[in-house]
Design a protein around this motif. Structure first.
Motif, PDB file in Angstrom:
ATOM      1  N   TYR A  43      -1.650  -0.591  -4.153  1.00 57.28           N
ATOM      2  CA  TYR A  43      -2.457  -1.461  -3.186  1.00 57.28           C
ATOM      3  C   TYR A  43      -2.403  -2.917  -3.465  1.00 57.28           C
ATOM      4  CZ  TYR A  43      -4.793  -1.445  -8.037  1.00 57.28           C
ATOM      5  OH  TYR A  43      -5.035  -1.734  -9.380  1.00 57.28           O
ATOM      6  N   ILE A  44      -2.997  -3.743  -2.684  1.00 53.67           N
ATOM      7  CA  ILE A  44      -3.019  -5.104  -2.631  1.00 53.67           C
ATOM      8  C   ILE A  44      -4.540  -5.495  -3.111  1.00 53.67           C
ATOM      9  CG2 ILE A  44      -3.093  -7.148  -1.292  1.00 53.67           C
ATOM     10  CD1 ILE A  44      -0.955  -6.067   0.301  1.00 53.67           C
ATOM     11  N   LEU A  45      -4.407  -6.538  -4.309  1.00 51.55           N
ATOM     12  CA  LEU A  45      -5.712  -6.982  -4.812  1.00 51.55           C
ATOM     13  C   LEU A  45      -5.801  -8.318  -4.222  1.00 51.55           C
ATOM     14  CD1 LEU A  45      -7.896  -7.183  -6.677  1.00 51.55           C
ATOM     15  CD2 LEU A  45      -6.664  -8.036  -8.488  1.00 51.55           C
ATOM     16  N   ALA A  46      -6.895  -8.507  -3.221  1.00 49.85           N
ATOM     17  CA  ALA A  46      -7.408  -9.650  -2.765  1.00 49.85           C
ATOM     18  C   ALA A  46      -8.452 -10.280  -3.805  1.00 49.85           C
ATOM     19  CB  ALA A  46      -7.690  -9.616  -1.318  1.00 49.85           C
ATOM     20  N   VAL A  47      -8.288 -11.686  -4.354  1.00 51.21           N
ATOM     21  CA  VAL A  47      -9.504 -12.272  -5.015  1.00 51.21           C
ATOM     22  C   VAL A  47      -9.791 -13.409  -4.508  1.00 51.21           C
ATOM     23  CG1 VAL A  47      -9.722 -13.192  -7.235  1.00 51.21           C
ATOM     24  CG2 VAL A  47      -8.096 -11.391  -7.148  1.00 51.21           C
ATOM     25  N   GLU A  48     -11.193 -13.660  -4.355  1.00 48.51           N
ATOM     26  CA  GLU A  48     -11.815 -14.596  -3.660  1.00 48.51           C
ATOM     27  C   GLU A  48     -12.809 -15.167  -5.006  1.00 48.51           C
ATOM     28  OE1 GLU A  48     -15.062 -15.864  -0.171  1.00 48.51           O
ATOM     29  OE2 GLU A  48     -14.154 -13.805  -0.170  1.00 48.51           O
ATOM     30  N   ALA A  50      -6.087  -5.845 -11.638  1.00 50.68           N
ATOM     31  CA  ALA A  50      -4.930  -6.210 -11.460  1.00 50.68           C
ATOM     32  C   ALA A  50      -3.717  -5.776 -11.983  1.00 50.68           C
ATOM     33  CB  ALA A  50      -4.975  -7.764 -11.832  1.00 50.68           C
ATOM     34  N   LYS A  51      -3.855  -4.878 -13.072  1.00 53.13           N
ATOM     35  CA  LYS A  51      -3.039  -4.342 -14.108  1.00 53.13           C
ATOM     36  C   LYS A  51      -1.904  -3.331 -12.927  1.00 53.13           C
ATOM     37  CE  LYS A  51      -5.936  -0.800 -16.065  1.00 53.13           C
ATOM     38  NZ  LYS A  51      -5.224   0.431 -15.580  1.00 53.13           N
ATOM     39  N   ASP A  52      -2.700  -2.652 -12.072  1.00 59.14           N
ATOM     40  CA  ASP A  52      -1.805  -1.647 -11.284  1.00 59.14           C
ATOM     41  C   ASP A  52      -1.687  -2.140  -9.743  1.00 59.14           C
ATOM     42  OD1 ASP A  52      -1.286   0.140 -13.377  1.00 59.14           O
ATOM     43  OD2 ASP A  52      -3.375   0.925 -13.222  1.00 59.14           O
ATOM     44  N   ALA A  53      -2.000  -3.384  -9.552  1.00 55.92           N
ATOM     45  CA  ALA A  53      -1.940  -3.931  -8.166  1.00 55.92           C
ATOM     46  C   ALA A  53      -0.146  -4.021  -7.826  1.00 55.92           C
ATOM     47  CB  ALA A  53      -2.628  -5.058  -7.892  1.00 55.92           C
ATOM     48  N   LYS A  54      -0.021  -3.942  -6.545  1.00 51.22           N
ATOM     49  CA  LYS A  54       1.341  -4.456  -6.150  1.00 51.22           C
ATOM     50  C   LYS A  54       1.706  -5.757  -6.040  1.00 51.22           C
ATOM     51  CE  LYS A  54       4.524  -3.295  -2.326  1.00 51.22           C
ATOM     52  NZ  LYS A  54       4.530  -2.404  -0.984  1.00 51.22           N
ATOM     53  N   ALA A  55       0.727  -6.633  -5.642  1.00 53.87           N
ATOM     54  CA  ALA A  55       0.630  -7.786  -5.480  1.00 53.87           C
ATOM     55  C   ALA A  55      -1.021  -8.415  -5.373  1.00 53.87           C
ATOM     56  CB  ALA A  55       1.306  -8.255  -4.428  1.00 53.87           C
ATOM     57  N   ILE A  56      -0.943  -9.666  -5.637  1.00 49.81           N
ATOM     58  CA  ILE A  56      -2.306 -10.349  -5.568  1.00 49.81           C
ATOM     59  C   ILE A  56      -2.260 -11.357  -4.759  1.00 49.81           C
ATOM     60  CG2 ILE A  56      -4.242 -11.630  -7.136  1.00 49.81           C
ATOM     61  CD1 ILE A  56      -3.028 -10.105  -9.482  1.00 49.81           C
ATOM     62  N   ILE A  57      -3.421 -11.639  -3.973  1.00 51.48           N
ATOM     63  CA  ILE A  57      -3.617 -12.728  -2.991  1.00 51.48           C
ATOM     64  C   ILE A  57      -4.811 -13.589  -3.440  1.00 51.48           C
ATOM     65  CG2 ILE A  57      -4.147 -13.389  -0.595  1.00 51.48           C
ATOM     66  CD1 ILE A  57      -3.171 -10.795   0.547  1.00 51.48           C
ATOM     67  N   TYR A  61       1.824 -10.190   7.645  1.00 49.61           N
ATOM     68  CA  TYR A  61       3.221 -10.404   7.242  1.00 49.61           C
ATOM     69  C   TYR A  61       3.470  -9.387   6.225  1.00 49.61           C
ATOM     70  CZ  TYR A  61       7.711 -12.302   5.525  1.00 49.61           C
ATOM     71  OH  TYR A  61       9.093 -12.567   5.196  1.00 49.61           O
ATOM     72  N   MET A  62       2.816  -9.187   4.954  1.00 51.75           N
ATOM     73  CA  MET A  62       3.133  -8.368   3.832  1.00 51.75           C
ATOM     74  C   MET A  62       3.033  -6.877   4.248  1.00 51.75           C
ATOM     75  SD  MET A  62       0.584 -10.326   0.861  1.00 51.75           S
ATOM     76  CE  MET A  62       1.089  -9.485  -0.369  1.00 51.75           C
TER      77      MET A  62
END
Length: 363
Positions: A113-118, A145-152, A204-205
């Motif tokens: 999963y992707i983690l998006a942080v605002e 965040a520890k198991d996220a693929k990437a963070i935005i 894109y991702m």
């Protein structure tokens, strides 16, 4: 999980419309037409990507911006391309039900999963300035965040700290990259970011299954590789030394450069002057107000938004804009004087020739 194409077909969208969407997506990302088949193939075969969207210290302007994207439409990204499984601002679930969904997705799609942080976490007083689910936000952020693929990192709050981290920063608000150091982080700064930039990064991702090429500060080069100043439609006035000196003066009415009234376009990297806002309608400089540099680190602590930058050189000119403005009139005056002198000399020469022609010949 369904693919993006399967969702679109289920909604009655034709193959022709799907390919048109792929073409528009390639254009919005600045990709060549040759990438359209690759985008189509990815959307036809890849399952939708789970996205978990967290909110720390922020004003929700990034979410407000995201849901107003036109190209590609946010509803297509949210409802078709991604599976937005957790977002406490947009989701219907609340309380224990919402937290149960969060844990379920993290377990089922571990590492996918992707983690998006605002927004950002405050660190002072053990993070007690931002409590979610009964615990400090910093704990929730690290947990997801520890198991996220990437963070935005959405917006300047998550990317740089923004107004919460401005001096004296009593809560010790801290940007994401300073507390999460073992994951790829894509910074999408702006207060807020441009909607199409946000959806473009996600598109894109999901399409290429990789992080876009980033600059040395972690921003996608496709949107942050040029200064606003480089593509600003007022740039010719800057190079010509034509500046607004005071709000609503005659130069302002003529659309001259806003550098002298504080525009930060020459030092700000973003796509505002090309993508623009409100479906490409306008952006602050076009509306008559200088850029405040909201996508740059620490812009709240760099003095007044109306303070003039110093030592900004025009293209190919080893002089700053103040000197250009001050000397422009002198250059024009010198040119006029030179033209006048040439004209006088020419007239004198012509008169002399006429006199010679009319004089009686000596025998």
């Amino acid at each position: 999980m369904e693919t993006f194409y399967e969702v679109m077909r289920r909604k009655g969208i034709s193959r022709r419309s799907f390919l048109k969407y792929c073409s528009l997506t390639a254009t919005s990302l600045g990709l060549a037409p040759s990438f359209v088949p690759q985008i189509a193939h990815a959307m036809e075969n890849k399952p939708r990507t789970p996205v978990l969207w967290l909110h720390g210290l922020e004003c929700t302007c990034c979410t407000e911006s995201f849901i107003r994207s036109a190209h590609p439409l946010a509803k297509d990204v949210v409802l078709s391309m991604i599976s937005l499984d957790y977002d406490d601002t947009l989701m219907a679930a609340a309380g224990h039900q919402a937290e149960a969904i969060l844990e379920e997705i993290m377990t089922k799609y571990k590492g996918q999963y992707i983690l998006a942080v605002e927004g950002n976490p405050p660190l002072n007083e053990d993070g007690m300035f931002c409590i979610q689910s009964g615990k400090p936000f910093i704990e929730k952020l690290k947990h997801v965040a520890k198991d996220a693929k990437a963070i935005i990192a959405w917006g300047s709050c998550a990317s740089w700290g923004c107004v919460q981290a401005a001096k004296p920063n009593p809560t010790q608000a801290t940007p994401i990259h300073k507390v999460i150091t073992d994951k790829p982080i894509i910074k999408v700064p702006g207060c807020p970011p441009i909607p199409e930039v946000m959806t473009g990064v996600i598109t894109y991702m999901l399409t290429f299954d990789r992080v876009p090429e980033l600059d040395r500060q972690g921003r996608p080069k496709m949107f942050y590789s040029q200064r606003i100043h480089d593509k600003c439609y007022r740039r010719p006035h800057f190079d010509a030394g034509q500046f607004v000196e005071a709000w609503d003066d005659e130069s302002a009415r003529r659309g001259y450069c806003l550098y002298k009234v504080g525009c930060k376009g020459p030092t700000t990297y973003n796509a505002c002057s090309t993508v623009q806002w409100n479906e490409g309608t306008s952006f602050p400089i076009k509306a008559g107000h200088g850029c405040i540099g909201c996508s740059e680190d620490g812009f709240w602590d760099k003095g007044s938004f109306y303070d003039r930058l110093t030592d900004i050189h025009a293209f190919g000119i080893e002089a700053n804009a103040d000197q250009i403005g001050a000397t422009a009139a002198g250059v024009v005056g010198a040119a006029v004087a030179a033209h006048a002198a040439i004209s006088v000399a020419k007239r004198a020469r012509d008169n002399a020739r006429k006199s010679d022609a009319s004089a009686p010949a000596n025998h």
